[in-house]
Design a protein around this motif. Structure first.
Motif, short mmCIF file in Angstrom:
data_model
loop_
_atom_site.label_atom_id
_atom_site.label_comp_id
_atom_site.label_asym_id
_atom_site.label_seq_id
_atom_site.Cartn_x
_atom_site.Cartn_y
_atom_site.Cartn_z
N ARG A 229 0.83 -1.21 0.00
CA ARG A 229 0.00 0.00 0.00
C ARG A 229 0.86 1.26 0.00
O ARG A 229 0.51 2.28 -0.58
N GLY B 167 -12.29 19.63 -3.67
CA GLY B 167 -12.12 18.19 -3.93
C GLY B 167 -11.80 17.40 -2.68
O GLY B 167 -11.74 16.17 -2.73
N SER C 254 -8.68 11.88 5.39
CA SER C 254 -7.48 11.40 4.70
C SER C 254 -7.51 9.87 4.53
O SER C 254 -8.09 9.16 5.35
N ALA C 255 -6.84 9.41 3.49
CA ALA C 255 -6.82 7.96 3.22
C ALA C 255 -5.79 7.22 4.06
O ALA C 255 -5.59 6.03 3.88
N ILE D 186 -13.94 3.91 -0.58
CA ILE D 186 -12.51 4.29 -0.49
C ILE D 186 -12.36 5.71 -1.04
O ILE D 186 -12.95 6.05 -2.07
N GLN D 187 -11.52 6.49 -0.36
CA GLN D 187 -11.30 7.88 -0.77
C GLN D 187 -10.92 7.98 -2.24
O GLN D 187 -10.13 7.18 -2.73
N LEU E 205 -5.84 13.42 -7.26
CA LEU E 205 -5.82 13.80 -5.84
C LEU E 205 -6.03 15.31 -5.69
O LEU E 205 -5.51 16.09 -6.49
N PRO E 206 -6.76 15.70 -4.65
CA PRO E 206 -7.14 17.12 -4.53
C PRO E 206 -6.08 18.07 -3.96
O PRO E 206 -6.22 19.28 -4.12
N THR E 207 -5.05 17.55 -3.30
CA THR E 207 -4.03 18.48 -2.76
C THR E 207 -3.04 18.80 -3.86
O THR E 207 -2.33 17.90 -4.34
N SER F 50 1.98 15.86 -0.19
CA SER F 50 0.91 15.06 -0.78
C SER F 50 1.43 14.20 -1.91
O SER F 50 2.48 14.48 -2.49
N ASP F 51 0.68 13.16 -2.23
CA ASP F 51 1.03 12.29 -3.36
C ASP F 51 0.70 12.98 -4.68
O ASP F 51 -0.25 13.77 -4.76
N ALA G 109 -2.02 8.08 -6.33
CA ALA G 109 -2.04 6.96 -5.38
C ALA G 109 -2.81 5.79 -6.00
O ALA G 109 -3.46 5.02 -5.31
N VAL H 34 -5.67 -1.19 -1.68
CA VAL H 34 -6.79 -0.88 -0.77
C VAL H 34 -8.09 -1.51 -1.31
O VAL H 34 -8.88 -2.08 -0.54
C1 LIG Z 1 -4.38 5.36 -1.02
C2 LIG Z 1 -4.85 6.78 -1.14
C3 LIG Z 1 -3.94 7.82 -0.95
C4 LIG Z 1 -4.36 9.14 -1.06
N1 LIG Z 1 -3.44 10.13 -0.91
C5 LIG Z 1 -3.82 11.42 -1.05
C6 LIG Z 1 -2.87 12.49 -0.96
O1 LIG Z 1 -1.68 12.29 -0.72
N2 LIG Z 1 -3.33 13.75 -1.16
C7 LIG Z 1 -4.63 14.03 -1.42
O2 LIG Z 1 -4.99 15.19 -1.58
N3 LIG Z 1 -5.55 13.05 -1.51
C8 LIG Z 1 -5.18 11.77 -1.33
N4 LIG Z 1 -6.13 10.78 -1.45
C9 LIG Z 1 -7.52 11.13 -1.78
C10 LIG Z 1 -8.26 11.87 -0.68
O3 LIG Z 1 -8.18 11.18 0.55
C11 LIG Z 1 -9.73 12.09 -1.09
O4 LIG Z 1 -9.77 12.65 -2.35
C12 LIG Z 1 -10.44 12.98 -0.11
O5 LIG Z 1 -10.55 12.31 1.13
C13 LIG Z 1 -11.84 13.43 -0.57
O6 LIG Z 1 -12.69 12.32 -0.73
P1 LIG Z 1 -13.32 11.93 -2.16
O7 LIG Z 1 -12.21 12.09 -3.15
O8 LIG Z 1 -13.77 10.54 -2.00
O9 LIG Z 1 -14.42 12.89 -2.46
C14 LIG Z 1 -5.72 9.43 -1.34
C15 LIG Z 1 -6.63 8.38 -1.52
C16 LIG Z 1 -6.21 7.06 -1.44
C17 LIG Z 1 -7.19 5.95 -1.67
#
Ligand SMILES: Cc1cc2nc3c(=O)[nH]c(=O)nc-3n(C[C@H](O)[C@H](O)[C@H](O)COP(=O)(O)O)c2cc1C
Length: 355
Positions: free
Chosen positions: A41, A113, A136-137, A221-222, A280-282, A305-306, A309, A316
């Motif tokens: 992961r 986002g 956060s995920a 899952i996010q 990813l939103p960040t 941030s990633d 992912a 996941v």
């Molecule tokens: C494994 C994984 C890693 C993630 N890493 C990031 C990250 O580093 N930065 C970020 O902005 N979003 C990351 N996300 C996505 C956010 O958690 C997600 O977009 C946010 O919680 C909003 O929820 P939604 O996208 O389901 O609407 C990740 C998601 C997963 C599944």
């Protein structure tokens, strides 16, 4: 007993916790196998340097003795090593002494986002961190640990589950491009489960449908914005004569467009689930937002941030599918001891002459 999972944990809090109930006794678990999934992961192209800090390991606090489940609640913990940098900012109790380390300054710049704006509105928070830490995920780590436990149970029934990112080379090229532009990308993952006998899930109610359960679990899952089973969306453009999987004299199918599920019930073919992940939103080059402290337009929060992912999502999603299949298998075959569950599965497979 139904298999159930509850989890807790913030991204930079002390630890992530999962409690699994309903496992049969006598199931052999292997900490190395669980840690291997935790490592998968964390790997994956496009992830942030945080993954180098964490190096996740599972700790078991209850429900296991000498590597065998006791049939009692199994308590799993994955510690957040990064918490030491956030000890003041993410202290569960009112922190003592001078503010120091990360998380001391309230976040007031919600990211489009992410959970930031709706989260503070919904729960009445003032610091966006109070919303983003759970959204956060990061806590998917402990779900992956629980998924590894589910895979151990499924292994006893000859069922294997594996997830992968689709078009990996093309994905990696897109990630490289996005990193240069300080942007992010999404992608598609696919999870396949082999060895699933016909008859898991049911058409009796919509809650029982295996397709509904798998889709809800993956959509949970996010960043997942679409889920399809088998040929999914592509089926909409086909005629019935092209879309369905014909049945041979051996009761097996000559194709698998349904992805192993018909009428909410597994049909004995490979189960195939795909999920679409949004970018990813960040963003390192942030989108426009509002400063909640001043009410003035501002750039959204920039935080480590990633870039992507997607490969992590594959792991996941694999855990989520494994979990739901294990729960459906436990419902169908029951048993307080793993041997009872295996015997019921064997007797059923003999009755329907499967395999
Ligand atoms: C494994 C994984 C890693 C993630 N890493 C990031 C990250 O580093 N930065 C970020 O902005 N979003 C990351 N996300 C996505 C956010 O958690 C997600 O977009 C946010 O919680 C909003 O929820 P939604 O996208 O389901 O609407 C990740 C998601 C997963 C599944």
């Amino acid at each position: 007993m139904t298999l159930r999972l509850a989890s807790a944990g913030e991204s930079h809090g002390p630890a992530l916790v999962a409690i699994v109930t309903g496992l049969p006794a006598g199931l052999v678990l292997d900490s190395a196998a669980i840690d291997a999934d935790l490592a998968r992961r964390q790997e994956g192209y496009g992830r942030s340097p945080r993954q180098r800090i964490e190096q996740d390991r599972v700790e078991v606090m209850a429900g296991l003795r000498h590597g065998r489940t006791l049939g009692t609640p199994l308590a799993l913990v994955v510690r957040n090593r990064d918490h030491e940098n956030w000890a003041w900012g993410m202290s569960p109790w009112p922190p003592e002494g001078e503010a120091h380390g990360k998380g001391t300054k309230p976040v007031t710049l919600p990211r489009p986002g992410h959970a930031d704006l709706a989260g503070i509105q919904k729960f009445g928070h003032e610091d966006v961190r109070d919303a983003l830490e759970r959204a956060s995920a990061r806590h998917t780590a402990v779900h992956v640990a629980a998924g590894a436990v589910a895979k151990a149970l499924l292994g006893e029934l000859g069922i294997a589950v594996r997830g992968a990112a689709l078009e990996e080379d093309e994905l990696r090229a897109r990630i490289d491009e996005a990193r240069k532009d300080r942007d992010t990308v999404g992608g598609v993952v696919e999870v396949r489960a082999t060895g699933v006998p016909p008859g898991l899930g049911s058409y009796a109610t919509k809650e029982d449908r295996l397709d509904a359960r798998l889709a809800a679990s993956v959509m949970g899952i996010q960043a997942v914005k679409g889920v399809e089973i088998g040929d999914g969306f592509a089926l909409a453009a086909l005629r019935g004569s092209e879309a369905h999987d014909e049945i041979g004299a051996d009761r097996r199918r000559t194709s698998n467009r349904a992805g192993g599920i018909e009428a909410g019930v597994s049909n004995g073919e490979e189960i195939v689930v795909r999920a679409a992940m949004k970018p990813l939103p960040t963003l390192m080059r942030p989108l426009r937002s509002v400063d909640l402290a001043t009410g003035e337009p501002a750039d959204a929060l920039v935080e480590r941030s990633d870039v992507a992912a997607v490969e992590a999502l594959a792991v996941v999603a694999e855990a989520a599918i494994a979990w739901e299949l294990a729960a459906a298998a436990k419902e169908k075959f029951g048993g307080d001891a793993i041997g009872d569950l295996v015997a019921a599965h064997r007797a059923y497979c003999e009755r329907i002459r499967w395999r």
